[in-house]
Design a protein around this motif. Structure first.
Motif: not given
Length: 59
Positions: A3-18
């Protein structure tokens, strides 16, 4: 599934996808200049509000 942030490079931890069974396909998307398709998710859907809009790349 990254899951990426607004820059489409930073990877998110996406904690809301269990788990992948709870994942909903977004109707919102963007197509980058190089032709990649990203599904767009509003704050709080995949990550905290501070992460802003998040994106999932479609392969």
């Amino acid at each position: 599934m990254p899951v990426y942030g607004a820059d489409l490079k930073t990877v998110s931890e996406a904690p809301f996808i269990d788990n992948i069974d709870n994942f909903k396909v977004s109707k919102d998307y963007i197509i980058t200049e190089d032709g990649h398709l990203y599904l767009m998710y509003q704050p709080y859907e995949l990550d905290c509000y501070a992460a802003g809009v998040t994106y999932v790349k479609v392969k």
